[in-house]
Write a protein that holds these residues in place. Sequence first.
Motif, mmCIF file in Angstrom:
data_model
loop_
_atom_site.group_PDB
_atom_site.id
_atom_site.type_symbol
_atom_site.label_atom_id
_atom_site.label_comp_id
_atom_site.label_asym_id
_atom_site.label_seq_id
_atom_site.Cartn_x
_atom_site.Cartn_y
_atom_site.Cartn_z
ATOM 1 N N THR A 54 0.819 -1.205 0.000
ATOM 2 C CA THR A 54 0.000 0.000 0.000
ATOM 3 C C THR A 54 0.848 1.248 0.000
ATOM 4 O O THR A 54 0.390 2.316 -0.393
ATOM 5 C CB THR A 54 -0.925 0.037 1.231
ATOM 6 O OG1 THR A 54 -0.123 0.085 2.413
ATOM 7 C CG2 THR A 54 -1.840 -1.149 1.249
ATOM 8 N N ARG A 55 2.110 1.155 0.452
ATOM 9 C CA ARG A 55 2.928 2.352 0.584
ATOM 10 C C ARG A 55 4.232 2.302 -0.198
ATOM 11 O O ARG A 55 4.921 3.300 -0.337
ATOM 12 C CB ARG A 55 3.246 2.588 2.070
ATOM 13 C CG ARG A 55 2.001 2.973 2.871
ATOM 14 C CD ARG A 55 1.351 4.216 2.314
ATOM 15 N NE ARG A 55 0.129 4.545 3.016
ATOM 16 C CZ ARG A 55 -0.760 5.416 2.578
ATOM 17 N NH1 ARG A 55 -0.573 6.032 1.433
ATOM 18 N NH2 ARG A 55 -1.842 5.670 3.273
ATOM 19 N N TRP A 72 -3.845 1.711 -6.771
ATOM 20 C CA TRP A 72 -4.624 2.564 -5.880
ATOM 21 C C TRP A 72 -3.868 2.797 -4.573
ATOM 22 O O TRP A 72 -3.039 1.974 -4.166
ATOM 23 C CB TRP A 72 -5.972 1.910 -5.578
ATOM 24 C CG TRP A 72 -6.873 1.828 -6.766
ATOM 25 C CD1 TRP A 72 -6.822 2.581 -7.905
ATOM 26 C CD2 TRP A 72 -7.975 0.934 -6.938
ATOM 27 N NE1 TRP A 72 -7.823 2.221 -8.769
ATOM 28 C CE2 TRP A 72 -8.554 1.219 -8.217
ATOM 29 C CE3 TRP A 72 -8.542 -0.071 -6.163
ATOM 30 C CZ2 TRP A 72 -9.657 0.530 -8.699
ATOM 31 C CZ3 TRP A 72 -9.643 -0.752 -6.646
ATOM 32 C CH2 TRP A 72 -10.197 -0.448 -7.903
ATOM 33 N N GLU A 73 -4.186 3.900 -3.915
ATOM 34 C CA GLU A 73 -3.607 4.201 -2.615
ATOM 35 C C GLU A 73 -4.578 3.768 -1.524
ATOM 36 O O GLU A 73 -5.627 4.377 -1.329
ATOM 37 C CB GLU A 73 -3.321 5.704 -2.493
ATOM 38 C CG GLU A 73 -2.211 6.200 -3.404
ATOM 39 C CD GLU A 73 -0.841 5.662 -3.000
ATOM 40 O OE1 GLU A 73 -0.666 5.322 -1.817
ATOM 41 O OE2 GLU A 73 0.041 5.580 -3.877
ATOM 42 N N TYR A 74 -4.216 2.710 -0.831
ATOM 43 C CA TYR A 74 -5.029 2.238 0.276
ATOM 44 C C TYR A 74 -4.529 2.833 1.591
ATOM 45 O O TYR A 74 -3.346 3.144 1.725
ATOM 46 C CB TYR A 74 -4.969 0.706 0.371
ATOM 47 C CG TYR A 74 -5.826 -0.007 -0.636
ATOM 48 C CD1 TYR A 74 -5.299 -0.428 -1.857
ATOM 49 C CD2 TYR A 74 -7.166 -0.270 -0.385
ATOM 50 C CE1 TYR A 74 -6.083 -1.093 -2.782
ATOM 51 C CE2 TYR A 74 -7.958 -0.937 -1.308
ATOM 52 C CZ TYR A 74 -7.419 -1.340 -2.495
ATOM 53 O OH TYR A 74 -8.199 -1.999 -3.418
ATOM 54 N N PRO A 111 -9.975 2.259 -1.166
ATOM 55 C CA PRO A 111 -8.806 3.106 -1.420
ATOM 56 C C PRO A 111 -9.165 4.584 -1.314
ATOM 57 O O PRO A 111 -10.346 4.959 -1.321
ATOM 58 C CB PRO A 111 -8.399 2.730 -2.842
ATOM 59 C CG PRO A 111 -9.665 2.262 -3.480
ATOM 60 C CD PRO A 111 -10.449 1.590 -2.395
ATOM 61 N N GLU A 112 -8.150 5.400 -1.224
ATOM 62 C CA GLU A 112 -8.351 6.833 -1.074
ATOM 63 C C GLU A 112 -9.091 7.409 -2.286
ATOM 64 O O GLU A 112 -8.790 7.072 -3.431
ATOM 65 C CB GLU A 112 -7.009 7.536 -0.897
ATOM 66 C CG GLU A 112 -6.291 7.136 0.386
ATOM 67 C CD GLU A 112 -4.940 7.821 0.543
ATOM 68 O OE1 GLU A 112 -4.636 8.725 -0.270
ATOM 69 O OE2 GLU A 112 -4.196 7.451 1.469
#
Length: 277
Positions: A54-55, A72-74, A111-112
């Motif tokens: 995620t990062r 995607w940004e979780y 996700p964001e």
Amino acid sequence: MAPPALPPLPDVPPPDASSAPAGKDRRALRAVLRWTAAVAVFAAVGSATAYGITRMERTDVPGLATASDGRWEYPPLTAAPLPSGSPGPLAESNRAGAHYADLRALLLPAPEGATADRALRGKDGWLPTDTFLAEFGDEYARDELRQRLVDAGLRHIAARGWTTSDGTHTRIYLLRFGTAAVVDNLLTMQLAPYDEPAYAVRGTEEVEPDEDFPEAVLSEDVLSSVYTEPEPYGGEQVREAYLGAGDVLAVVLQSREGGAREVPFRQTVALQTRLLL
């Protein structure tokens, strides 16, 4: 950050030693049953991999390496808390493969920037069976699947869904049963055989095994069946994953007009898999 407080989970019966195989035997059975024809595009480096994805920078993740790959940004992920003294689903002492954590806490967060699917919130986080069955287009198939779930001893369903800015609609369903043996049989023998799922998701006419899905994003302790809708598809393309982890059957669906993209689907399946371990 500590996970939000959730309503108490309905009591889970103690493991049934007479109906569930021992831990080592169960994992051996899973290894034999694993059939997913996929290409391993990067080496597994332990359970931290999926959480770190995620990062991590895109170039740090083999198979997801380009700056425009669409990942995607979780939010940061944490394992669901277990009641004091309760084993994890893969523990040797947990003969039934039971998840003692709250099923709702095992769901992957959106996700964001995604818009939540309110229809999947259910009541207090528990989803009616009919809402899950509505994913399948044929009435006869829905009735047959409902009976199979009843016969298998379905306890409850938790779900989460969202739509991202590119129009990708994601739905994740977690179905809890009595033992891992029940889930293994249901997934491999009744719902997700090799060639195609036993029940067609609405809007699909043909699906096939996703031969390009990287096996390394999964886990040897999780049964998996992954499919994709080949061209020509209708208004939307659908991708599907069926995952068996202990006493939980997870169904991950993604659809998008013009084609459901590989990268966010793989990422979503990988992260949801890790949360079930």
